[in-house]
Design an enzyme around this catalytic site. Structure first.
Site, PDB file in Angstrom:
ATOM      1  N   CYS A  11       0.865  -1.179   0.000  1.00  0.00           N
ATOM      2  CA  CYS A  11       0.000   0.000   0.000  1.00  0.00           C
ATOM      3  C   CYS A  11       0.900   1.227   0.000  1.00  0.00           C
ATOM      4  O   CYS A  11       2.063   1.133  -0.408  1.00  0.00           O
ATOM      5  CB  CYS A  11      -0.991  -0.026   1.169  1.00  0.00           C
ATOM      6  SG  CYS A  11      -0.212   0.045   2.800  1.00  0.00           S
ATOM      7  N   ASN A  14       2.254   1.485   4.381  1.00  0.00           N
ATOM      8  CA  ASN A  14       2.533   0.229   5.095  1.00  0.00           C
ATOM      9  C   ASN A  14       2.169   0.336   6.581  1.00  0.00           C
ATOM     10  O   ASN A  14       2.818  -0.283   7.435  1.00  0.00           O
ATOM     11  CB  ASN A  14       3.991  -0.218   4.904  1.00  0.00           C
ATOM     12  CG  ASN A  14       4.297  -1.654   5.329  1.00  0.00           C
ATOM     13  OD1 ASN A  14       5.413  -1.985   5.708  1.00  0.00           O
ATOM     14  ND2 ASN A  14       3.311  -2.524   5.301  1.00  0.00           N
ATOM     15  N   CYS A  16      -1.577   0.868   7.288  1.00  0.00           N
ATOM     16  CA  CYS A  16      -3.018   0.586   7.388  1.00  0.00           C
ATOM     17  C   CYS A  16      -3.400  -0.674   6.588  1.00  0.00           C
ATOM     18  O   CYS A  16      -3.637  -1.731   7.162  1.00  0.00           O
ATOM     19  CB  CYS A  16      -3.845   1.770   6.901  1.00  0.00           C
ATOM     20  SG  CYS A  16      -3.606   3.286   7.853  1.00  0.00           S
ATOM     21  N   ARG A  17      -3.445  -0.544   5.267  1.00  0.00           N
ATOM     22  CA  ARG A  17      -3.996  -1.637   4.463  1.00  0.00           C
ATOM     23  C   ARG A  17      -3.063  -2.839   4.331  1.00  0.00           C
ATOM     24  O   ARG A  17      -3.494  -3.989   4.531  1.00  0.00           O
ATOM     25  CB  ARG A  17      -4.392  -1.115   3.078  1.00  0.00           C
ATOM     26  CG  ARG A  17      -5.560  -0.147   3.133  1.00  0.00           C
ATOM     27  CD  ARG A  17      -5.703   0.619   1.836  1.00  0.00           C
ATOM     28  NE  ARG A  17      -4.566   1.504   1.606  1.00  0.00           N
ATOM     29  CZ  ARG A  17      -4.365   2.226   0.509  1.00  0.00           C
ATOM     30  NH1 ARG A  17      -5.247   2.140  -0.483  1.00  0.00           N
ATOM     31  NH2 ARG A  17      -3.318   3.001   0.397  1.00  0.00           N
ATOM     32  N   SER A  18      -1.802  -2.608   3.970  1.00  0.00           N
ATOM     33  CA  SER A  18      -0.947  -3.784   3.713  1.00  0.00           C
ATOM     34  C   SER A  18      -0.546  -4.557   4.971  1.00  0.00           C
ATOM     35  O   SER A  18      -0.488  -5.797   4.903  1.00  0.00           O
ATOM     36  CB  SER A  18       0.261  -3.427   2.842  1.00  0.00           C
ATOM     37  OG  SER A  18       1.128  -2.521   3.470  1.00  0.00           O
ATOM     38  N   ASP A 127      -8.432   3.880   0.897  1.00  0.00           N
ATOM     39  CA  ASP A 127      -7.467   4.221   1.932  1.00  0.00           C
ATOM     40  C   ASP A 127      -8.207   4.736   3.176  1.00  0.00           C
ATOM     41  O   ASP A 127      -8.872   5.766   3.105  1.00  0.00           O
ATOM     42  CB  ASP A 127      -6.546   5.301   1.364  1.00  0.00           C
ATOM     43  CG  ASP A 127      -5.431   5.651   2.311  1.00  0.00           C
ATOM     44  OD1 ASP A 127      -5.448   5.159   3.457  1.00  0.00           O
ATOM     45  OD2 ASP A 127      -4.552   6.412   1.895  1.00  0.00           O
TER      46      ASP A 127
HETATM   47  P1  4NP Z   1      -1.874   2.853   3.938  1.00  0.00           P
HETATM   48  O1  4NP Z   1      -2.531   4.211   4.481  1.00  0.00           O
HETATM   49  O2  4NP Z   1      -1.280   3.175   2.580  1.00  0.00           O
HETATM   50  O3  4NP Z   1      -3.015   1.906   3.847  1.00  0.00           O
HETATM   51  O4  4NP Z   1      -0.828   2.471   4.952  1.00  0.00           O
HETATM   52  C1  4NP Z   1      -1.888   5.445   4.520  1.00  0.00           C
HETATM   53  C2  4NP Z   1      -0.954   5.699   5.485  1.00  0.00           C
HETATM   54  C3  4NP Z   1      -0.362   6.946   5.564  1.00  0.00           C
HETATM   55  C4  4NP Z   1      -0.696   7.927   4.643  1.00  0.00           C
HETATM   56  C5  4NP Z   1      -1.636   7.671   3.665  1.00  0.00           C
HETATM   57  C6  4NP Z   1      -2.211   6.416   3.598  1.00  0.00           C
HETATM   58  N1  4NP Z   1      -0.118   9.230   4.733  1.00  0.00           N
HETATM   59  O5  4NP Z   1      -0.490  10.099   3.945  1.00  0.00           O
HETATM   60  O6  4NP Z   1       0.740   9.448   5.602  1.00  0.00           O
END
Ligand code: 4NP
Length: 159
Positions: A11, A14, A16-18, A127
């Site tokens: 993702c 790294n 939340c989703r992954s 997201d």
């Molecule tokens: P992820 O979510 O890609 O599912 O881990 C996010 C984590 C951090 C951010 C965006 C999405 N950010 O903008 O910091």
């Protein structure tokens, strides 16, 4: 012993989703007795959270489903991953594009969308980072459907 089949979840951050996908797939593989045959890891395309634990909301959401992802730490997708993993599964189409651009021409991995394994119609795991606990739960369910699809395919010996 043959090398385990290896799957890398990707993702953006790294956190939340992954990591959720890593934890969910590990749990489903263990329940199916396939955990020794399949290696699972997760990364982000970005580097802003490298070394961090998953987002507390992702940890809580997974915990509600009896999955512990608190010990995971974020790392960034690197070139070696494209040779070290057989299958690289991306959380959304932006990540898929980014990963395919970064994939070295001669690299071995198949780079695909995670939800193409879920049979749910959705292409992207939305997201949840700027969302609520409900958004984390929604992401979890989509990811879980994909994990179930992956385990079903691996159980049939197809991958
Ligand atoms: P992820 O979510 O890609 O599912 O881990 C996010 C984590 C951090 C951010 C965006 C999405 N950010 O903008 O910091």
């Amino acid at each position: 012993m043959t090398r385990p089949f290896s799957i890398l979840m990707v993702c953006l951050g790294n956190i939340c989703r992954s990591p959720t996908a890593e934890g969910v797939l590990r749990a489903r593989l263990a329940a199916a007795g396939l955990d020794k045959r399949v290696r699972v890891d997760s990364v982000g395309t970005g580097d802003s959270h490298v070394g961090c634990a998953p987002d507390p909301r992702a940890i809580e959401c997974a915990q509600r489903h009896d999955i512990d992802i608190a010990g995971l730490r974020a790392r960034r997708l690197q070139y070696e991953d494209f040779d070290e993993f057989d299958l690289i599964l991306c959380a959304d189409r932006t990540i898929l594009h980014e990963a395919r651009v970064r994939k070295p021409r001669t690299a071995h991995a198949d780079v695909e969308l995670l939800l193409d394994w879920a049979g749910v119609g959705n292409k992207d795991v939305p997201d949840p980072y700027y969302g609520s606990a409900r958004d984390f739960e929604r992401a979890f369910r989509l990811i879980d459907a994909a994990a179930a699809g992956i385990v079903a395919r691996l159980s049939e010996g197809r991958h």
